[in-house]
Write a protein that holds these residues in place. Structure first.
Motif, short mmCIF file in Angstrom:
data_model
loop_
_atom_site.label_atom_id
_atom_site.label_comp_id
_atom_site.label_asym_id
_atom_site.label_seq_id
_atom_site.Cartn_x
_atom_site.Cartn_y
_atom_site.Cartn_z
N MET A 69 0.83 -1.20 0.00
CA MET A 69 0.00 0.00 0.00
C MET A 69 0.87 1.25 0.00
O MET A 69 1.91 1.31 0.65
CB MET A 69 -0.92 0.02 1.22
N TYR A 70 0.43 2.24 -0.77
CA TYR A 70 1.06 3.55 -0.82
C TYR A 70 0.34 4.46 0.18
O TYR A 70 -0.70 4.10 0.74
CB TYR A 70 0.97 4.09 -2.25
N ASN A 71 0.88 5.65 0.42
CA ASN A 71 0.28 6.58 1.37
C ASN A 71 -1.14 6.96 0.96
O ASN A 71 -1.41 7.22 -0.20
CB ASN A 71 1.12 7.85 1.46
N THR A 72 -2.02 7.03 1.94
CA THR A 72 -3.41 7.40 1.70
C THR A 72 -3.56 8.91 1.60
O THR A 72 -2.95 9.67 2.35
CB THR A 72 -4.30 6.86 2.83
N TYR A 73 -4.39 9.32 0.66
CA TYR A 73 -4.62 10.76 0.40
C TYR A 73 -5.98 11.17 0.97
O TYR A 73 -6.99 10.48 0.79
CB TYR A 73 -4.58 11.01 -1.11
N LEU A 74 -6.00 12.33 1.66
CA LEU A 74 -7.22 12.90 2.22
C LEU A 74 -7.30 14.38 1.84
O LEU A 74 -6.27 15.06 1.81
CB LEU A 74 -7.23 12.78 3.75
N ALA A 75 -8.51 14.88 1.58
CA ALA A 75 -8.63 16.29 1.21
C ALA A 75 -10.06 16.77 1.34
O ALA A 75 -11.01 15.98 1.37
CB ALA A 75 -8.15 16.52 -0.22
N SER A 76 -10.21 18.09 1.42
CA SER A 76 -11.51 18.75 1.30
C SER A 76 -11.38 19.84 0.24
O SER A 76 -10.28 20.37 0.00
CB SER A 76 -11.97 19.35 2.63
N GLN A 77 -12.50 20.17 -0.40
CA GLN A 77 -12.47 21.03 -1.59
C GLN A 77 -13.68 21.95 -1.60
O GLN A 77 -14.74 21.62 -1.07
CB GLN A 77 -12.48 20.13 -2.82
N ILE A 78 -13.51 23.12 -2.22
CA ILE A 78 -14.61 24.05 -2.39
C ILE A 78 -14.58 24.58 -3.83
O ILE A 78 -13.50 24.89 -4.35
CB ILE A 78 -14.55 25.21 -1.36
N ASP A 79 -15.75 24.63 -4.48
CA ASP A 79 -15.84 25.00 -5.89
C ASP A 79 -16.92 26.05 -6.10
O ASP A 79 -17.97 26.03 -5.45
CB ASP A 79 -16.18 23.77 -6.74
N TRP A 80 -16.64 26.94 -7.07
CA TRP A 80 -17.60 27.96 -7.46
C TRP A 80 -17.82 27.91 -8.96
O TRP A 80 -16.86 27.72 -9.73
CB TRP A 80 -17.09 29.36 -7.11
N GLU A 81 -19.05 28.11 -9.42
CA GLU A 81 -19.30 28.30 -10.84
C GLU A 81 -19.18 29.79 -11.12
O GLU A 81 -20.01 30.59 -10.71
CB GLU A 81 -20.68 27.79 -11.24
N ILE A 82 -18.12 30.18 -11.84
CA ILE A 82 -17.82 31.60 -12.04
C ILE A 82 -18.37 32.12 -13.37
O ILE A 82 -18.37 33.33 -13.60
CB ILE A 82 -16.31 31.85 -11.95
N ALA A 83 -18.79 31.22 -14.24
CA ALA A 83 -19.44 31.57 -15.50
C ALA A 83 -20.19 30.33 -15.95
O ALA A 83 -20.06 29.25 -15.35
CB ALA A 83 -18.43 32.03 -16.56
N ASP A 84 -20.98 30.45 -16.99
CA ASP A 84 -21.78 29.31 -17.44
C ASP A 84 -20.87 28.16 -17.87
O ASP A 84 -20.16 28.24 -18.87
CB ASP A 84 -22.65 29.75 -18.62
N GLY A 85 -20.87 27.10 -17.07
CA GLY A 85 -20.07 25.92 -17.38
C GLY A 85 -18.62 26.01 -16.94
O GLY A 85 -17.87 25.03 -17.10
N LEU A 86 -18.20 27.15 -16.40
CA LEU A 86 -16.81 27.34 -15.98
C LEU A 86 -16.73 27.37 -14.46
O LEU A 86 -17.41 28.18 -13.82
CB LEU A 86 -16.24 28.62 -16.56
N TYR A 87 -15.90 26.51 -13.89
CA TYR A 87 -15.78 26.37 -12.45
C TYR A 87 -14.35 26.67 -12.00
O TYR A 87 -13.38 26.32 -12.69
CB TYR A 87 -16.14 24.95 -12.01
N PHE A 88 -14.25 27.30 -10.84
CA PHE A 88 -12.97 27.47 -10.16
C PHE A 88 -13.04 26.73 -8.84
O PHE A 88 -14.04 26.82 -8.12
CB PHE A 88 -12.65 28.94 -9.91
N GLY A 89 -11.98 26.01 -8.51
CA GLY A 89 -11.98 25.26 -7.26
C GLY A 89 -10.63 25.31 -6.56
O GLY A 89 -9.60 25.58 -7.18
N ALA A 90 -10.67 25.07 -5.26
CA ALA A 90 -9.46 24.99 -4.44
C ALA A 90 -9.60 23.82 -3.49
O ALA A 90 -10.68 23.53 -2.97
CB ALA A 90 -9.25 26.29 -3.67
N ARG A 91 -8.49 23.13 -3.30
CA ARG A 91 -8.49 21.94 -2.45
C ARG A 91 -7.31 22.00 -1.49
O ARG A 91 -6.21 22.39 -1.87
CB ARG A 91 -8.39 20.67 -3.29
N LEU A 92 -7.54 21.60 -0.24
CA LEU A 92 -6.47 21.46 0.73
C LEU A 92 -6.47 20.03 1.23
O LEU A 92 -7.50 19.55 1.74
CB LEU A 92 -6.64 22.43 1.90
N GLY A 93 -5.37 19.36 1.07
CA GLY A 93 -5.28 17.97 1.50
C GLY A 93 -3.83 17.52 1.53
O GLY A 93 -2.92 18.34 1.59
N GLY A 94 -3.66 16.23 1.47
CA GLY A 94 -2.30 15.70 1.47
C GLY A 94 -2.27 14.23 1.82
O GLY A 94 -3.31 13.56 1.93
#
Length: 272
Positions: free
Chosen positions: A113-138
């Motif tokens: 087994m390799y190291n397990t990854y965990l994260a949380s993320q937040i996303d916004w729709e900034i235009a029709d069909g276009l999304y910006f997101g940011a994630r913090l994890g590791g």
């Protein structure tokens, strides 16, 4: 430079390949995440609430100093799109354990087994069909022959465009190893994945690309590693699930000892 005894057998050519596949040495570059993993996926789109599952396999080959190094990984990726919002953005969570296999013609083989990854993320729709997101994890520190005994903090951000059968992605990842017996001897790193695909009925095709580079030299004599790879993706809608295949190859590489070819498969489905 200190290497735990169980990892000394992985030095030399193994170190040159470690960046892509996530094997342990202080000389590992390219980070704990595999460059190219997110291309072709709607990483920052706001999906209907529920639990999604992505089963990804990755097979790599690189010839280093006459030794053919081959790896296979299976990533069990769980993604939960919640109905929570923060500052108008949709919140989601990620859990991803990985099974890893390594073989070289020099005679070394390991499975674990390799190291397990965990994260949380937040996303916004900034235009029709276009999304910006940011994630913090590791990645969490983990025991095992094919796991790092240290972890890494990985802030990510990027854009997803999803409309009229088009799916575009630009994903930028920074990594900061920390903890363990050798975390301060691993380089900080940067990765970026790109893709543009178009659906034609049940079929999807398009180009993909990824790059990785070390951001610093963690000890004297360390040589920064970097690479840039391109390839293509083809996918098919199975009805309730999607199957994708990607093939990428390095156009350039520095201090890996040889160029890499990687074959990927993604099986994507909604659990509930």
């Amino acid at each position: 430079m200190f290497l735990p005894m169980k990892r000394k057998v992985l030095a030399g050519a193994f170190a040159a390949f470690a960046a892509i596949v996530g094997i342990n040495t202080e000389a590992a570059a390219g980070g704990m995440s595999a460059p190219g993993y997110t291309s072709g996926l709607p990483i920052y789109a706001i999906l209907p609430k529920g639990m999604y599952y992505l089963n990804q396999t990755q097979s790599n080959e690189r010839s280093v100093a006459g030794d053919d190094i081959r790896t296979n990984s299976n990533i069990f990726f769980f993604y939960y799109q919640s109905d929570m919002e923060i500052a108008g953005g949709a919140v989601s969570y990620v859990l991803a354990p990985t099974l890893f296999d390594y073989t070289s013609t020099g005679g070394y083989h390991a499975l674990g087994m390799y190291n397990t990854y965990l994260a949380s993320q937040i996303d916004w729709e900034i235009a029709d069909g276009l999304y910006f997101g940011a994630r913090l994890g590791g990645y969490v520190p983990q025991d095992g022959e094919l796991a790092y005994d240290y972890g890494a903090i990985e802030p990510r951000f990027g854009f997803t465009y999803m409309k009229d059968g088009w799916l575009g992605l630009a994903n930028f990842i920074f990594g900061f190893p920390a903890g363990g017996t050798a975390g301060d001897m691993a380089p900080n790193y940067f990765l970026a994945d790109f893709s543009i695909t178009k659906a034609f009925g049940k079929w999807t095709i398009g180009p993909v690309a990824h790059t990785s580079t070390d951001l610093d030299t963690p000890y004297p004599g360390y040589e920064k590693q970097s690479q840039f790879a391109v390839g293509g993706l083809i996918g098919y809608d199975l009805g309730g699930a999607t199957l994708q295949t990607k093939l990428t190859t390095d156009l350039t590489e520095e201090n890996y000892g040889g160029k890499e070819t990687a074959l990927w498969t993604n099986l994507i489905l909604k659990l509930w």
